[in-house]
Design a protein around this motif. Structure first.
Motif, PDB file in Angstrom:
ATOM      1  N   TYR A  93      30.334 101.627 -30.731  1.00 54.74           N
ATOM      2  CA  TYR A  93      29.866 102.688 -29.829  1.00 54.74           C
ATOM      3  C   TYR A  93      30.856 103.845 -29.730  1.00 54.74           C
ATOM      4  O   TYR A  93      30.464 104.968 -29.391  1.00 54.74           O
ATOM      5  CB  TYR A  93      29.518 102.089 -28.458  1.00 54.74           C
ATOM      6  N   THR A  94      32.111 103.579 -30.041  1.00 57.76           N
ATOM      7  CA  THR A  94      33.071 104.686 -30.112  1.00 57.76           C
ATOM      8  C   THR A  94      32.710 105.587 -31.293  1.00 57.76           C
ATOM      9  O   THR A  94      32.644 106.811 -31.162  1.00 57.76           O
ATOM     10  CB  THR A  94      34.509 104.150 -30.269  1.00 57.76           C
ATOM     11  N   GLU A  95      32.446 104.963 -32.421  1.00 57.45           N
ATOM     12  CA  GLU A  95      32.014 105.718 -33.609  1.00 57.45           C
ATOM     13  C   GLU A  95      30.754 106.502 -33.319  1.00 57.45           C
ATOM     14  O   GLU A  95      30.621 107.667 -33.689  1.00 57.45           O
ATOM     15  CB  GLU A  95      31.693 104.752 -34.759  1.00 57.45           C
ATOM     16  N   ALA A  96      29.793 105.830 -32.679  1.00 60.56           N
ATOM     17  CA  ALA A  96      28.513 106.478 -32.396  1.00 60.56           C
ATOM     18  C   ALA A  96      28.724 107.685 -31.482  1.00 60.56           C
ATOM     19  O   ALA A  96      28.114 108.743 -31.667  1.00 60.56           O
ATOM     20  CB  ALA A  96      27.551 105.492 -31.748  1.00 60.56           C
ATOM     21  N   PHE A  97      29.630 107.543 -30.514  1.00 60.23           N
ATOM     22  CA  PHE A  97      29.905 108.646 -29.595  1.00 60.23           C
ATOM     23  C   PHE A  97      30.506 109.836 -30.352  1.00 60.23           C
ATOM     24  O   PHE A  97      30.076 110.984 -30.188  1.00 60.23           O
ATOM     25  CB  PHE A  97      30.846 108.189 -28.479  1.00 60.23           C
ATOM     26  N   LEU A  98      31.491 109.556 -31.210  1.00 64.25           N
ATOM     27  CA  LEU A  98      32.130 110.642 -31.963  1.00 64.25           C
ATOM     28  C   LEU A  98      31.113 111.324 -32.881  1.00 64.25           C
ATOM     29  O   LEU A  98      31.136 112.540 -33.073  1.00 64.25           O
ATOM     30  CB  LEU A  98      33.313 110.102 -32.768  1.00 64.25           C
ATOM     31  N   GLU A  99      30.222 110.523 -33.416  1.00 56.81           N
ATOM     32  CA  GLU A  99      29.170 111.063 -34.278  1.00 56.81           C
ATOM     33  C   GLU A  99      28.221 111.954 -33.463  1.00 56.81           C
ATOM     34  O   GLU A  99      27.859 113.049 -33.898  1.00 56.81           O
ATOM     35  CB  GLU A  99      28.419 109.867 -34.856  1.00 56.81           C
ATOM     36  N   ASP A 100      27.860 111.485 -32.262  1.00 53.76           N
ATOM     37  CA  ASP A 100      26.945 112.268 -31.420  1.00 53.76           C
ATOM     38  C   ASP A 100      27.568 113.608 -31.027  1.00 53.76           C
ATOM     39  O   ASP A 100      26.901 114.640 -31.071  1.00 53.76           O
ATOM     40  CB  ASP A 100      26.575 111.489 -30.152  1.00 53.76           C
ATOM     41  N   ILE A 101      28.840 113.588 -30.637  1.00 49.50           N
ATOM     42  CA  ILE A 101      29.423 114.864 -30.201  1.00 49.50           C
ATOM     43  C   ILE A 101      29.582 115.812 -31.399  1.00 49.50           C
ATOM     44  O   ILE A 101      29.399 117.009 -31.265  1.00 49.50           O
ATOM     45  CB  ILE A 101      30.735 114.710 -29.381  1.00 49.50           C
ATOM     46  N   ALA A 102      29.837 115.237 -32.590  1.00 49.05           N
ATOM     47  CA  ALA A 102      29.918 116.097 -33.780  1.00 49.05           C
ATOM     48  C   ALA A 102      28.549 116.694 -34.090  1.00 49.05           C
ATOM     49  O   ALA A 102      28.436 117.873 -34.435  1.00 49.05           O
ATOM     50  CB  ALA A 102      30.443 115.306 -34.973  1.00 49.05           C
ATOM     51  N   THR A 103      27.508 115.903 -33.940  1.00 50.58           N
ATOM     52  CA  THR A 103      26.153 116.402 -34.206  1.00 50.58           C
ATOM     53  C   THR A 103      25.808 117.559 -33.271  1.00 50.58           C
ATOM     54  O   THR A 103      25.179 118.527 -33.674  1.00 50.58           O
ATOM     55  CB  THR A 103      25.128 115.260 -34.020  1.00 50.58           C
ATOM     56  N   LEU A 104      26.265 117.458 -32.020  1.00 53.16           N
ATOM     57  CA  LEU A 104      25.989 118.531 -31.051  1.00 53.16           C
ATOM     58  C   LEU A 104      27.017 119.667 -31.139  1.00 53.16           C
ATOM     59  O   LEU A 104      27.010 120.568 -30.310  1.00 53.16           O
ATOM     60  CB  LEU A 104      25.987 117.970 -29.630  1.00 53.16           C
ATOM     61  N   ARG A 105      27.879 119.577 -32.143  1.00 48.41           N
ATOM     62  CA  ARG A 105      28.908 120.609 -32.374  1.00 48.41           C
ATOM     63  C   ARG A 105      29.876 120.715 -31.202  1.00 48.41           C
ATOM     64  O   ARG A 105      30.367 121.810 -30.884  1.00 48.41           O
ATOM     65  CB  ARG A 105      28.260 121.969 -32.648  1.00 48.41           C
ATOM     66  N   LEU A 106      30.121 119.619 -30.530  1.00 46.60           N
ATOM     67  CA  LEU A 106      31.113 119.618 -29.452  1.00 46.60           C
ATOM     68  C   LEU A 106      32.482 119.396 -30.079  1.00 46.60           C
ATOM     69  O   LEU A 106      32.672 118.456 -30.838  1.00 46.60           O
ATOM     70  CB  LEU A 106      30.824 118.500 -28.445  1.00 46.60           C
ATOM     71  N   GLU A 107      33.388 120.292 -29.762  1.00 49.34           N
ATOM     72  CA  GLU A 107      34.738 120.150 -30.311  1.00 49.34           C
ATOM     73  C   GLU A 107      35.397 118.894 -29.762  1.00 49.34           C
ATOM     74  O   GLU A 107      35.216 118.562 -28.592  1.00 49.34           O
ATOM     75  CB  GLU A 107      35.598 121.340 -29.889  1.00 49.34           C
ATOM     76  N   GLN A 108      36.180 118.263 -30.598  1.00 51.82           N
ATOM     77  CA  GLN A 108      36.932 117.106 -30.101  1.00 51.82           C
ATOM     78  C   GLN A 108      38.138 117.605 -29.301  1.00 51.82           C
ATOM     79  O   GLN A 108      38.805 118.546 -29.710  1.00 51.82           O
ATOM     80  CB  GLN A 108      37.436 116.266 -31.268  1.00 51.82           C
ATOM     81  N   PRO A 109      38.399 116.958 -28.161  1.00 46.00           N
ATOM     82  CA  PRO A 109      39.639 117.280 -27.435  1.00 46.00           C
ATOM     83  C   PRO A 109      40.854 117.059 -28.350  1.00 46.00           C
ATOM     84  O   PRO A 109      40.748 116.332 -29.343  1.00 46.00           O
ATOM     85  CB  PRO A 109      39.636 116.276 -26.285  1.00 46.00           C
ATOM     86  N   GLU A 110      41.964 117.668 -27.992  1.00 45.45           N
ATOM     87  CA  GLU A 110      43.173 117.521 -28.809  1.00 45.45           C
ATOM     88  C   GLU A 110      43.563 116.057 -28.932  1.00 45.45           C
ATOM     89  O   GLU A 110      44.099 115.622 -29.939  1.00 45.45           O
ATOM     90  CB  GLU A 110      44.334 118.323 -28.203  1.00 45.45           C
ATOM     91  N   ARG A 111      43.318 115.290 -27.870  1.00 49.04           N
ATOM     92  CA  ARG A 111      43.652 113.855 -27.924  1.00 49.04           C
ATOM     93  C   ARG A 111      42.525 113.035 -27.328  1.00 49.04           C
ATOM     94  O   ARG A 111      42.068 113.318 -26.220  1.00 49.04           O
ATOM     95  CB  ARG A 111      44.934 113.586 -27.132  1.00 49.04           C
ATOM     96  N   ILE A 112      42.100 112.034 -28.084  1.00 49.36           N
ATOM     97  CA  ILE A 112      41.142 111.054 -27.569  1.00 49.36           C
ATOM     98  C   ILE A 112      41.887 109.727 -27.513  1.00 49.36           C
ATOM     99  O   ILE A 112      42.385 109.256 -28.535  1.00 49.36           O
ATOM    100  CB  ILE A 112      39.906 110.966 -28.476  1.00 49.36           C
ATOM    101  N   VAL A 113      42.006 109.172 -26.309  1.00 48.11           N
ATOM    102  CA  VAL A 113      42.895 108.017 -26.144  1.00 48.11           C
ATOM    103  C   VAL A 113      42.137 106.821 -25.577  1.00 48.11           C
ATOM    104  O   VAL A 113      41.275 106.966 -24.711  1.00 48.11           O
ATOM    105  CB  VAL A 113      44.092 108.390 -25.238  1.00 48.11           C
ATOM    106  N   LYS A 114      42.465 105.652 -26.117  1.00 44.70           N
ATOM    107  CA  LYS A 114      41.743 104.446 -25.717  1.00 44.70           C
ATOM    108  C   LYS A 114      42.507 103.682 -24.634  1.00 44.70           C
ATOM    109  O   LYS A 114      43.721 103.511 -24.726  1.00 44.70           O
ATOM    110  CB  LYS A 114      41.549 103.539 -26.929  1.00 44.70           C
ATOM    111  N   ALA A 115      41.760 103.179 -23.660  1.00 45.27           N
ATOM    112  CA  ALA A 115      42.367 102.448 -22.545  1.00 45.27           C
ATOM    113  C   ALA A 115      43.183 101.256 -23.044  1.00 45.27           C
ATOM    114  O   ALA A 115      44.314 101.046 -22.600  1.00 45.27           O
ATOM    115  CB  ALA A 115      41.282 101.983 -21.581  1.00 45.27           C
TER     116      ALA A 115
END
Ligand SMILES: [Zn+2]
Length: 466
Positions: A93-115
């Protein structure tokens, strides 16, 4: 006019400048990766994308952190039901989320950090709260004593003076009227994951995650913290209580909250079962840019009422914008430059900027663009729009698109050949095998940005162009 945002903390629209130099230190509560995100969640992430882009258009640099909540009650329950490790379950689901935001052309934050990669920082934060007298232990779990933090309630503007001292709650989400001592560290239960810590084997509560990770990367006082409006209480209230109890300093200067997306007058949510994922809408044939346009077009502090008519209207608006651009690029205009048209371009550009400066009023910004298109189309028909005006009009469209990003059609964005796609998929499979999930996430997001959608099946990876 200056850049202004509505600050939930002060309940006022305030002029924004960063605390340090030119860099905006910003934190966003990311997804809990137990399922696909729905478009109500994506509305909030789209608002954050517009915010990022406008801050940059206004000359700021960004240091933006988003967390991924990858350990939590629902994740533990679902992973167990599917007989998977937490890491395996959340990777999907992390992959799916990154894929979804890329599809919507949402820029990735400078850092994506896992709990799960920041447990020591959370343990350290809890230890500091212990030392300062803000915690107590019950049944092996550590709780935050909110009665010791007198300004509790200042973000949600609720009066919690009548709270029952010692009433506590183990779950991370609870009722709005119900302020309780919340859990910082949950003692390990049978069959649950646990990490070693001085307070006993266990796992962190959700709230301490964000405080610990935000302060690790962004310092004790952030410029902006964003999230959906439903996070105001208890989550953000608890983040303030934790962080400020540790540092004695203001945790966040500007709190920005995006309103709900509703459907049939109800909040879209997983618990209500009335939700669409991005994949649902793409499967119905809607283009990513139409969805992006709809999500961005309503100012973030207004409720967005989702309807398929709205998506169709978004598609029509994008068509108008693209046709206008094509006309600018291909029509033969009379020679010269019209001063009146040049002034009209300048006025439109100023109105666009002023609208976004005003707490990201996207509806007004779009209004300025479409009024401009109507006026200049009329001028073109009358032969008053001259060849020398085309550059300025195209520049204005480019400024619009640097924020809204809908002019390029995702149907034609994939420059990759089938062989190139296959090679990248093979590399991703190898990366996954060697547990290099960072690289495999990256490849999947890259392919998504190129309009290539992957599907992991028992027979291997299938792909198609969106
Ligand atoms: Zn958070």
């Amino acid at each position: 006019m200056s850049l202004r945002f509505y600050n939930t903390l002060t309940q006022n629209v305030e002029e924004f400048t960063p605390l340090h130099d030119n860099v905006v230190r910003m934190y966003t509560c990311g997804p809990t990766v137990y399922n696909y995100v729905h478009i109500g969640n994506l509305r909030t992430f789209t608002f954050q994308d517009i915010l990022r882009r406008w801050l940059r258009a206004r000359g700021y640099q960004l240091d933006h952190v988003m967390n991924i909540t990858d350990v939590e009650d629902k994740i533990i329950r679902n992973a167990k039901a599917e007989n998977k490790s937490i890491q395996e379950y959340t990777a999907t689901y992390t992959e799916a989320f990154l894929e979804d935001i890329a599809t919507l052309r949402l820029e990735q934050p400078e850092r994506i950090v896992k709990a799960t990669e920041h447990i020591p920082e959370m343990v350290d934060a809890i230890r500091q709260l212990e030392q300062r007298g803000f915690t107590y232990v019950s049944d092996g779990s550590v709780y935050y004593r909110i009665a010791n933090f007198p300004s509790y309630g200042k973000l949600s503007h609720s009066d919690f003076s009548g709270i029952r001292a010692g009433a506590r709650v183990d779950v991370d989400e609870y009722d709005k009227a119900d302020a309780r001592d919340f859990v910082l560290w949950k003692a390990q239960k049978d069959g649950e994951p646990g990490w070693d810590a001085p307070m006993g084997k266990g796992r962190p509560g959700w709230h301490i995650e964000c405080s610990a990770m935000a302060m690790k990367y962004l310092g004790e006082t952030l410029d902006i913290h964003t999230g959906g409006v439903d996070l105001t209480f208890p989550h953000h209230e608890n983040e303030i209580a934790q962080s400020e109890a540790i540092t004695g300093k203001p945790f966040v200067r500007f709190w920005l909250h995006a309103e709900h997306l509703s459907i049939d007058a109800q909040k879209m949510s997983k618990s209500a079962g009335n939700f669409y994922t991005l994949r649902d809408l793409l499967g119905m044939g809607y283009a990513p840019e139409s969805i992006r346009y709809l999500l961005a077009s309503v100012p973030y502090r207004k409720k967005l009422s989702f309807a398929f008519d709205g998506l169709k209207a978004a598609t029509t608006s994008i068509e108008r914008l693209r046709n206008y651009k094509l006309r600018l690029e291909t029509d033969k205009f009379p020679a010269g430059t019209s001063a009146a048209v040049a002034a009209r371009i300048q006025a439109a550009s100023a109105a666009f900027d002023a609208a976004l400066d005003d707490d990201l009023n996207t509806a007004e910004a779009l209004g300025a663009v479409f009024e401009f298109i109507r006026d200049t189309n009329t001028a073109m028909d009358a032969g008053q729009f001259l060849a020398g005006n085309a550059v300025g009009a195209l520049e204005f469209l480019a400024r619009f698109d640097s924020v809204f990003d809908v002019l390029k059609s995702s149907a034609h964005t994939s420059g990759l050949s089938d062989a190139e796609v296959d090679a990248l998929i093979a590399e991703r499979t190898a990366a996954k095998k060697s547990k290099n999930f960072g690289r495999s996430d990256e490849i999947r997001a890259h392919l998504a940005a190129q309009g290539v959608i992957l599907e992991d099946t028992k027979e291997g990876v299938r792909w198609k162009r969106s």
